[in-house]
Design an enzyme around this catalytic site. Structure first.
Site, PDB file in Angstrom:
ATOM      1  N   SER A 105      36.527  73.968 -61.037  1.00 14.73           N
ATOM      2  CA  SER A 105      37.212  72.931 -60.256  1.00 14.73           C
ATOM      3  C   SER A 105      36.904  71.579 -60.870  1.00 14.73           C
ATOM      4  CB  SER A 105      36.696  72.937 -58.828  1.00 14.73           C
ATOM      5  OG  SER A 105      35.380  72.431 -58.782  1.00 14.73           O
ATOM      6  N   ASP A 106      37.813  70.619 -60.686  1.00 14.51           N
ATOM      7  CA  ASP A 106      37.407  69.243 -60.951  1.00 14.51           C
ATOM      8  C   ASP A 106      36.326  68.919 -59.918  1.00 14.51           C
ATOM      9  OD1 ASP A 106      37.088  66.693 -61.849  1.00 14.51           O
ATOM     10  OD2 ASP A 106      39.214  66.184 -61.851  1.00 14.51           O
ATOM     11  N   TRP A 107      35.589  67.853 -60.171  1.00 15.21           N
ATOM     12  CA  TRP A 107      34.376  67.575 -59.377  1.00 15.21           C
ATOM     13  C   TRP A 107      34.724  67.251 -57.913  1.00 15.21           C
ATOM     14  CZ3 TRP A 107      33.575  69.542 -63.624  1.00 15.21           C
ATOM     15  CH2 TRP A 107      32.326  69.685 -64.205  1.00 15.21           C
ATOM     16  N   GLY A 108      34.547  68.251 -57.070  1.00 17.33           N
ATOM     17  CA  GLY A 108      34.848  68.050 -55.649  1.00 17.33           C
ATOM     18  C   GLY A 108      36.269  68.444 -55.281  1.00 17.33           C
TER      19      GLY A 108
END
Ligand code: BGC
Length: 751
Positions: free
Chosen positions: A231-234
């Site tokens: 995932s992208d961060w968050g």
């Protein structure tokens, strides 16, 4: 470690260990499981240098990172149009990862530049998906040749920063496939990145992080991706839905909250444990691929700094050069103006921010030039500084103003509000131009700017955010130690309002509608024949090039054939130089709404004065095709296509027509509403229909040479034979069956 051994490890892991493996330990590390020999590995940003953080960590470039070489950002390196150079960049970053114990570099970023306002355009390659994916392919294979992984990002349709974590990008299937996914497709299929990073946003309402169509159906089933998706961060919304959809790794961790969700879901039967096992297998196989090939490389700062300079020299774009003002002649009185001449802006803000090894301004490197600051980046002391600069310019033989966007104007996290330079800089340029006709503008920006002073500047050199050696490169290019050879990887419109996304960027905060569809960048400007400031693919040189001798391997091909295109390019000037030659295809079949032309090949050719080379390019069906939503496949209709060879999208030097025969039939299934034009485009179906065609001509009472009647007949739906040929419904059904049998036969025999 082979697949069998990995499966064995997974079979020995507890449910908790498996759930834990699917999220990060912290911002940058994955978890280890000591008892099973699973090591802890690290990932780091990227893409144009290594941002390895050791103490305070964050994903927005707020805290420091270890010193590394800051290479030109993608907005610059894309203008090199040089696959080999991007491969070298990848190799250098791969080496740095090996030296710094980093298993995956978080890049390349291939999102399409839909609007000049996207705050992160400086990190992205192009408005054109073919160029973006070609460069990404090279970068990926460069990094991965060092046994370090890449994470191609942000998958997908993430083209703005405004509300990037929640906004839904709403677009049709053709725009999705032909523009936004295309930038990823070839890179994933051919360069095989170890990982893919899903984006924050939603796509047609579904979060990228739980989008099965993207993460599994397209990425894995259609494109054959076999690495892991992070995932992208968050970016995780619902962790369990994400895992089911194909999101393997959540970054960073969620302190165990989401691991718990996974465990509960397996225990309650909401999640099949085999889905979790598969995700863990994918993650482990990349951890071990890295771990088992770790080397003890050292970080060759100096060498990589030289590479950063070489890339920028090949990427800077000479936009304008009247009276051959550039290169500047030695021995003249030259005034350098602007803070960026001393302290260049060489990178953008956010997660890609690098702690550079060595930065020098052009002023420091040039002897015998004078300097005036001219402006400040916070717009203070305007009058005083401008007066001083004007006075200096007036007593010089030429003035070079280093202008550009301050850091705060463009960054990850928010979009630009307009396309202008700071007012103070525009005024300064205007005032200097009144006293000094020999005016050169050097630009440092991550995305196009409006140029109200364009006519007053004799020369404009676009350096973009050219990495830590940008000042050195500017000095060499200005004085002719190197010859500019970059070309624009995006259009510079005259004004922001001309951009096709203008009315729909950045949307209402909840959704953003991609109303312009496939007409992104030059696909729009060229189809509309609109005046632009500088077209896609434009860039000048200190020498000149002549194109000739275009040949096609055949002027008649099938969509299963490969077309070979050859032509010659000659250096007709006095300096050695490089030309970026571009091949565009224009669809004249009328089978669908298509852009006027699309880039399908390019090459960068080095030529000494007088030298001529033959360029060869090969095109397969995909170069002619559009994505057919009903067929769920790429489709190239029968008919004529023009092959255009250009030095930019607006400067087409050579062209030839090729006639293509589609071997799969214009339609796959004929129905009562299928138009006759589509039916007769299939030779077998045409035979079956010929009797009815004759009857239609009779019914209209016109000779077959009558063009208007022909067009009317071709656009009739099949069911019209009932009205005009008095065909009973049962016979229409028999005819339908016969036509479909003919279509199937075409598909089977490939004819
Ligand atoms: C960015 C990614 C980056 C990640 C880690 C996110 O904010 O969108 O591109 O790789 O942070 O820093």
């Amino acid at each position: 470690m082979n697949q069998k051994e990995i499966k064995k490890i997974v079979s020995e892991m507890t449910l908790e260990e498996k759930a834990g493996m699917c999220s990060g330990k912290d911002n940058w590390h994955l978890k280890s499981v000591e008892r099973l020999g699973i090591p802890e590995v690290m990932v780091s940003d990227g893409p144009h240098g290594l941002r390895k953080q050791e103490d305070k960590t964050d994903h927005l470039g707020l805290n420091g990172s270890k010193r590394a070489v800051c290479f030109p950002a993608a907005c610059a390196s894309a203008c090199s149009f040089d696959r080999g150079l991007l491969q070298e960049l990848g190799e250098a970053i791969g080496e740095e990862c090996q030296a710094e114990d980093v298993s995956i570099v978080l890049g390349p970023a291939v999102n399409i530049k839909r609007s000049p306002l996207c705050g992160r355009n400086f990190e992205y390659f192009s408005e054109d998906p073919y160029l973006a994916s070609e460069l990404a392919k090279s970068y990926i294979s460069g990094v991965q040749s060092k046994q370090v992984g890449t994470s191609i990002k942000h998958f997908a349709v993430n083209n703005q920063e405004f509300r990037r974590m929640s906004c839904s990008s709403e677009l049709d299937e053709r725009a999705l496939r032909e523009i936004y996914l295309s930038a990823f497709e070839a890179a994933v299929k051919e360069a095989k990145p170890w990982t893919v990073m899903c984006s924050y946003n939603r796509i047609n309402g579904v979060y990228a992080s739980e989008n099965k169509k993207l993460l599994s159906d397209i990425l894995r089933d259609e494109w054959g991706f076999d690495g892991y998706v992070m995932s992208d961060w968050g970016a995780v919304n619902d962790r369990v839905e994400g895992l089911k959809a194909g999101l393997d790794l959540e970054m960073p961790g969620s302190s165990g909250v989401n691991d718990e969700e996974i465990i509960k879901a397996v225990e309650s039967g909401r999640l099949d444990e085999s889905v979790l096992d598969t995700a863990v297998e994918r993650i482990l196989s990349r951890i071990f691929a890295y771990w088992e090939n770790k080397t003890n490389t050292v970080f060759p700062y100096k060498e990589h700094h030289e590479l950063a300079k070489r890339i920028e020299l090949e990427s800077a774009v000479l936009l304008k050069n009247e009276d051959q003002l550039l290169p500047l002649k030695e021995g003249k009185k030259i005034a350098l103006i602007g803070q960026f001449a001393k302290e260049p802006r060489y990178q953008g803000g956010g997660s890609s921010h690098i702690n550079p090894y060595q930065v020098k301004g052009a002023w420091e490197l040039l002897n015998g030039v004078s300097y005036a600051m001219g402006y400040t980046l916070d717009d203070s002391a305007a009058e005083e500084l401008a007066e001083e600069a004007v006075a200096l310019a007036a007593k010089s033989d030429a003035a070079v103003i280093f202008a550009g966007l301050p850091d705060a104007y463009e960054s990850e996290g928010y979009d630009r509000r307009h396309m202008r330079l700071p007012e103070q800089q525009n005024h300064l340029i205007e005032r200097v131009s009144r006293v000094q006709p020999n005016l050169v503008i050097v630009l440092h920006n991550g995305s196009p700017v409006e140029m109200p002073w364009e006519k007053q500047a004799k020369a404009i050199l676009e350096m973009y955010l050219g990495g830590e050696a940008v000042g050195e490169a500017a000095a060499d290019l200005l004085f002719g130690k190197a010859n500019p050879s970059g070309k624009l990887a995006e259009t510079f419109p005259l004004r922001l309002e001309d951009n096709p996304s203008y009315l729909n960027f950045p949307g209402d905060g909840n959704t953003v509608r991609y109303q312009e569809g496939i007409f992104v960048g030059y696909r729009y400007y060229d189809s509309k024949k609109m005046a632009v400031r500088y077209p896609f693919g434009h860039g000048l040189s200190y020498t000149t090039f002549e194109y000739s001798g275009l040949k096609l391997s055949s002027d008649q091909i099938k969509d299963t054939d490969c077309l070979t295109v050859t032509f010659k390019v000659k250096n007709t000037g006095a300096a050695a130089g490089k030309e970026i030659v571009q091949l565009y295809v224009s669809d004249h079949t009328g089978s669908a709404v298509r852009p006027e032309k699309e880039l399908r090949h390019f090459a960068k050719v080095a030529l000494s004065p007088g030298e001529e080379k033959t360029i060869k390019m090969e095109l397969t069906k995909r170069a002619f095709a559009w994505y057919h939503p009903e067929r769920k496949d790429w489709y190239a209709a029968s008919g004529e296509y023009e092959i255009l060879i250009g030095s930019s999208s607006r400067e087409i030097r050579l062209s030839k027509t090729v006639c293509m025969e589609n071997t799969s039939g214009a339609v796959q299934r004929i129905e009562a509403n299928t138009v006759i034009g589509d039916i007769v485009a299939n030779p077998q179906a045409e035979k079956v229909f010929s009797k009815y065609m004759d009857q239609l001509w009779k019914a209209f009472g016109k000779p077959k040479s009558d063009e208007m009647t022909r067009q009317i007949i071709l656009s009739l739906p099949l069911r019209a034979v009932r009205s005009f040929c008095y065909l009973p419904s049962e016979e229409l059904n028999i005819l339908l069956n016969a036509l479909n049998a003919a279509v199937n036969e075409t598909a089977r025999s490939g004819r």
